[in-house]
Design a protein around this motif. Structure first.
Motif, PDB file in Angstrom:
ATOM      1  N   UNK A 198       4.307  17.811  -7.229  1.00 53.06           N
ATOM      2  CA  UNK A 198       5.768  17.769  -7.207  1.00 53.06           C
ATOM      3  C   UNK A 198       6.337  18.514  -8.414  1.00 53.06           C
ATOM      4  N   UNK A 199       7.647  18.745  -8.379  1.00 54.93           N
ATOM      5  CA  UNK A 199       8.339  19.374  -9.504  1.00 54.93           C
ATOM      6  C   UNK A 199       8.114  18.563 -10.771  1.00 54.93           C
ATOM      7  N   UNK A 200       7.685  19.210 -11.863  1.00 56.76           N
ATOM      8  CA  UNK A 200       7.499  18.536 -13.144  1.00 56.76           C
ATOM      9  C   UNK A 200       6.119  17.951 -13.363  1.00 56.76           C
ATOM     10  N   UNK A 201       5.259  18.003 -12.336  1.00 53.61           N
ATOM     11  CA  UNK A 201       3.904  17.466 -12.483  1.00 53.61           C
ATOM     12  C   UNK A 201       3.055  18.328 -13.418  1.00 53.61           C
ATOM     13  N   UNK A 202       2.153  17.684 -14.137  1.00 56.42           N
ATOM     14  CA  UNK A 202       1.113  18.371 -14.889  1.00 56.42           C
ATOM     15  C   UNK A 202      -0.206  17.702 -14.517  1.00 56.42           C
ATOM     16  N   UNK A 203      -1.313  18.370 -14.809  1.00 61.86           N
ATOM     17  CA  UNK A 203      -2.621  17.764 -14.518  1.00 61.86           C
ATOM     18  C   UNK A 203      -2.775  16.437 -15.255  1.00 61.86           C
ATOM     19  N   UNK A 204      -2.276  16.389 -16.482  1.00 61.73           N
ATOM     20  CA  UNK A 204      -2.400  15.156 -17.256  1.00 61.73           C
ATOM     21  C   UNK A 204      -1.636  14.014 -16.578  1.00 61.73           C
ATOM     22  N   UNK A 205      -0.425  14.282 -16.152  1.00 66.20           N
ATOM     23  CA  UNK A 205       0.388  13.249 -15.505  1.00 66.20           C
ATOM     24  C   UNK A 205      -0.300  12.744 -14.238  1.00 66.20           C
ATOM     25  N   UNK A 222      10.266  21.744 -18.916  1.00 69.04           N
ATOM     26  CA  UNK A 222       9.747  21.650 -20.288  1.00 69.04           C
ATOM     27  C   UNK A 222       8.220  21.704 -20.307  1.00 69.04           C
ATOM     28  N   UNK A 223       7.581  21.045 -19.341  1.00 69.86           N
ATOM     29  CA  UNK A 223       6.126  21.041 -19.298  1.00 69.86           C
ATOM     30  C   UNK A 223       5.550  22.433 -19.099  1.00 69.86           C
ATOM     31  N   UNK A 224       6.186  23.202 -18.208  1.00 67.81           N
ATOM     32  CA  UNK A 224       5.735  24.575 -17.956  1.00 67.81           C
ATOM     33  C   UNK A 224       5.916  25.427 -19.212  1.00 67.81           C
ATOM     34  N   UNK A 225       7.059  25.256 -19.886  1.00 65.17           N
ATOM     35  CA  UNK A 225       7.330  26.042 -21.103  1.00 65.17           C
ATOM     36  C   UNK A 225       6.303  25.734 -22.194  1.00 65.17           C
ATOM     37  N   UNK A 226       5.913  24.477 -22.317  1.00 61.81           N
ATOM     38  CA  UNK A 226       4.917  24.102 -23.322  1.00 61.81           C
ATOM     39  C   UNK A 226       3.548  24.680 -22.959  1.00 61.81           C
ATOM     40  N   UNK A 227       3.202  24.634 -21.671  1.00 64.57           N
ATOM     41  CA  UNK A 227       1.938  25.232 -21.228  1.00 64.57           C
ATOM     42  C   UNK A 227       1.892  26.724 -21.567  1.00 64.57           C
ATOM     43  N   UNK A 228       3.012  27.404 -21.307  1.00 64.48           N
ATOM     44  CA  UNK A 228       3.071  28.837 -21.601  1.00 64.48           C
ATOM     45  C   UNK A 228       2.974  29.097 -23.108  1.00 64.48           C
ATOM     46  N   UNK A 229       3.588  28.224 -23.918  1.00 65.75           N
ATOM     47  CA  UNK A 229       3.491  28.368 -25.378  1.00 65.75           C
ATOM     48  C   UNK A 229       2.043  28.214 -25.828  1.00 65.75           C
ATOM     49  N   UNK A 230       1.361  27.206 -25.291  1.00 64.82           N
ATOM     50  CA  UNK A 230      -0.029  26.970 -25.687  1.00 64.82           C
ATOM     51  C   UNK A 230      -0.940  28.119 -25.268  1.00 64.82           C
ATOM     52  N   UNK A 231      -0.594  28.776 -24.179  1.00 59.86           N
ATOM     53  CA  UNK A 231      -1.445  29.856 -23.671  1.00 59.86           C
ATOM     54  C   UNK A 231      -1.108  31.206 -24.303  1.00 59.86           C
ATOM     55  N   UNK A 232       0.192  31.487 -24.511  1.00 63.68           N
ATOM     56  CA  UNK A 232       0.604  32.826 -24.940  1.00 63.68           C
ATOM     57  C   UNK A 232       1.191  32.890 -26.351  1.00 63.68           C
ATOM     58  N   UNK A 233       1.611  31.750 -26.908  1.00 59.81           N
ATOM     59  CA  UNK A 233       2.183  31.764 -28.247  1.00 59.81           C
ATOM     60  C   UNK A 233       3.675  31.990 -28.307  1.00 59.81           C
TER      61      UNK A 233
END
Length: 278
Positions: A238-245, A54-65
């Motif tokens: 690790x799997x699921x990590x984000x910079x914020x986390x 989910x985190x990756x999908x949100x990052x991609x949404x924020x970057x590409x729309x």
């Protein structure tokens, strides 16, 4: 004349057989490399797959729309929630095939044609990024005129633009999005709001879907002590990590993390070592 036709048919059959053997050897090599790199692959349920990506999908949404709900639903559908051979061995979660400009490795399997060529990625995150890049092609340009919350027309538009041949493809995506409430990931929000919402949504999903195995770990509150996978001043992603986390784990700001590691953006990869001590 008939003799030459028979010879031609035999020659074509021989070449086809040679190609099949070549593709089989290629796939075994790809599978061997994947098993060596990840000897204990994760076995996902749909819920744990959503939690992981989910985190990756949100990052991609924020970057590409591209709506995060659409990306997640496509990943679930195309990869069988990460269980397909393409996902396990090629890190290909969207069934993206080779094109003339593809320079990477390939994995072969029967699809629209026998021994269709599919792209191989270093990790799932690379697959998600290439999915975004793939949808930025001209044939999908009309989709980006839609609202990011309009997942229904995004699903229909993908089919109309030729992403999939299955006439029920839009319905399949929409059913997944609505069953798992993936549309809740499509609203822009702050990091704090995102983390609070993710925790709430997954509690609701677990309550509403009792028959699925509940193995996901909600993201979010920073532990009192650093995690065990810290080597000196380095942390292994690790799997699921984000910079914020990660910043919350080590009481740093995201900007501090990016500065310490000379990161140009917020993208990180599984296995990447990050400096977490100033």
């Amino acid at each position: 004349m008939r003799y030459y036709v028979v010879l031609l048919c035999l020659a074509l059959a021989f070449l086809s057989s040679c190609k099949t053997r070549q593709y089989s050897r290629n796939n075994k090599q790809i599978e061997k490399e994947a098993q060596k790199q990840n000897p204990n692959p994760i076995s996902y349920t749909t819920l744990t797959y959503i939690d992981a990506f989910k985190g990756v999908a949100i990052e991609e949404m924020n970057r590409y729309g591209i709506p995060a709900s659409i990306t997640l639903a496509q990943g679930i559908l195309e990869s069988g929630s990460g269980a397909s051979d393409l996902a396990k061995y090629a890190n290909n979660h969207f069934g993206i095939k080779c094109t003339s400009d593809w320079k990477g490795k390939a994995y072969y399997k029967d699809d629209d044609q026998k021994d269709d060529c599919f792209r191989v990625y270093k990790d799932p995150r690379e697959s998600y990024r290439d999915h975004s890049e793939f949808l930025k092609r001209k044939r999908y340009s009309a989709l980006f005129e839609l609202d990011k919350n309009d997942y229904k027309n995004w699903a229909i538009g993908l089919k109309n633009a030729g992403y999939a041949t299955n006439p029920k493809y839009p319905d399949l995506l929409i059913n997944i999005i609505e069953k798992y409430q993936l549309y809740l990931y499509d609203s822009p929000e702050s990091e704090r709001e995102k983390l609070a919402r993710e925790d709430r949504v997954f509690k609701e999903i677990n309550a509403n879907i009792p028959n699925e195995k509940k193995l996901f770990t909600p993201v979010n509150v920073a532990p009192k002590d650093p995690p065990s996978n810290v080597d000196g001043k380095y942390y292994t992603v690790q799997q699921g990590d984000t910079l914020y986390k990660i910043s919350q784990m080590f009481k740093l700001s995201v900007d501090d993390l990016k500065s310490l590691n000379q990161l140009p953006d917020n993208n990180i990869k599984i296995g990447q070592k990050l400096i977490v001590v100033k």
